[in-house]
Design a protein around this motif. Structure first.
Motif, PDB file in Angstrom:
ATOM      1  N   GLY A 280       0.807  -1.211   0.000  1.00 26.69           N
ATOM      2  CA  GLY A 280       0.000   0.000   0.000  1.00 26.69           C
ATOM      3  C   GLY A 280       0.840   1.261   0.000  1.00 26.69           C
ATOM      4  O   GLY A 280       0.475   2.268  -0.615  1.00 26.69           O
ATOM      5  N   HIS A 281       1.990   1.209   0.677  1.00 24.62           N
ATOM      6  CA  HIS A 281       2.889   2.367   0.694  1.00 24.62           C
ATOM      7  C   HIS A 281       3.446   2.624  -0.708  1.00 24.62           C
ATOM      8  O   HIS A 281       3.513   3.768  -1.155  1.00 24.62           O
TER       9      HIS A 281
ATOM     10  N   GLU B 118       2.094   1.666  -3.547  1.00 21.60           N
ATOM     11  CA  GLU B 118       0.989   2.104  -4.409  1.00 21.60           C
ATOM     12  C   GLU B 118       0.708   3.594  -4.233  1.00 21.60           C
ATOM     13  O   GLU B 118       0.436   4.301  -5.204  1.00 21.60           O
ATOM     14  N   LYS B 119       0.795   4.073  -3.006  1.00 22.85           N
ATOM     15  CA  LYS B 119       0.558   5.489  -2.720  1.00 22.85           C
ATOM     16  C   LYS B 119       1.612   6.362  -3.406  1.00 22.85           C
ATOM     17  O   LYS B 119       1.293   7.370  -4.039  1.00 22.85           O
ATOM     18  N   VAL B 120       2.865   5.952  -3.319  1.00 24.29           N
ATOM     19  CA  VAL B 120       3.949   6.695  -3.962  1.00 24.29           C
ATOM     20  C   VAL B 120       3.804   6.613  -5.478  1.00 24.29           C
ATOM     21  O   VAL B 120       4.010   7.607  -6.188  1.00 24.29           O
TER      22      VAL B 120
ATOM     23  N   GLU C 205       1.085   6.329  -7.194  1.00 24.78           N
ATOM     24  CA  GLU C 205       0.000   7.230  -7.575  1.00 24.78           C
ATOM     25  C   GLU C 205       0.505   8.675  -7.671  1.00 24.78           C
ATOM     26  O   GLU C 205       0.196   9.397  -8.619  1.00 24.78           O
ATOM     27  N   LYS C 206       1.301   9.089  -6.694  1.00 24.91           N
ATOM     28  CA  LYS C 206       1.855  10.446  -6.702  1.00 24.91           C
ATOM     29  C   LYS C 206       2.793  10.648  -7.899  1.00 24.91           C
ATOM     30  O   LYS C 206       2.797  11.709  -8.524  1.00 24.91           O
TER      31      LYS C 206
END
Length: 82
Positions: free
Chosen positions: A28-29, A31-33, A35-36
């Motif tokens: 999840g970490h 995936e978050k990066v 996305e950014k």
């Protein structure tokens, strides 16, 4: 940094994780990066399309190339974690 160097860093991270010196990276970490990074790449592409200055375009294209490289690395890391 090529994928071989990135793979070596992941191997080093795994060794530190096993010894208790690092915390676990969660998908999840990443995936978050990711996305950014994709958002930043889209912003750079839009800015390149509207910029008339050749010098500024060249600088923005360099930034876009770096963002794409980071996206590739993040996707690779995400595959390694899952």
């Amino acid at each position: 940094m090529g994928l071989k160097k990135l793979a070596a860093k992941v191997e080093d991270y795994n060794a530190r994780l096993e010894s208790g010196k690092a915390s676990k990276i969660k998908p999840g970490h990443v995936e978050k990066v990711l996305e950014k990074l994709r958002l930043k790449a889209a912003e750079l592409e839009a800015e390149i399309a509207t910029t008339p200055s050749a010098d500024k375009k060249a600088r923005l294209e360099g930034k876009l190339a770096i963002a794409r490289t980071h996206i590739t690395r993040a996707e690779w890391l995400l595959k390694e974690l899952t």
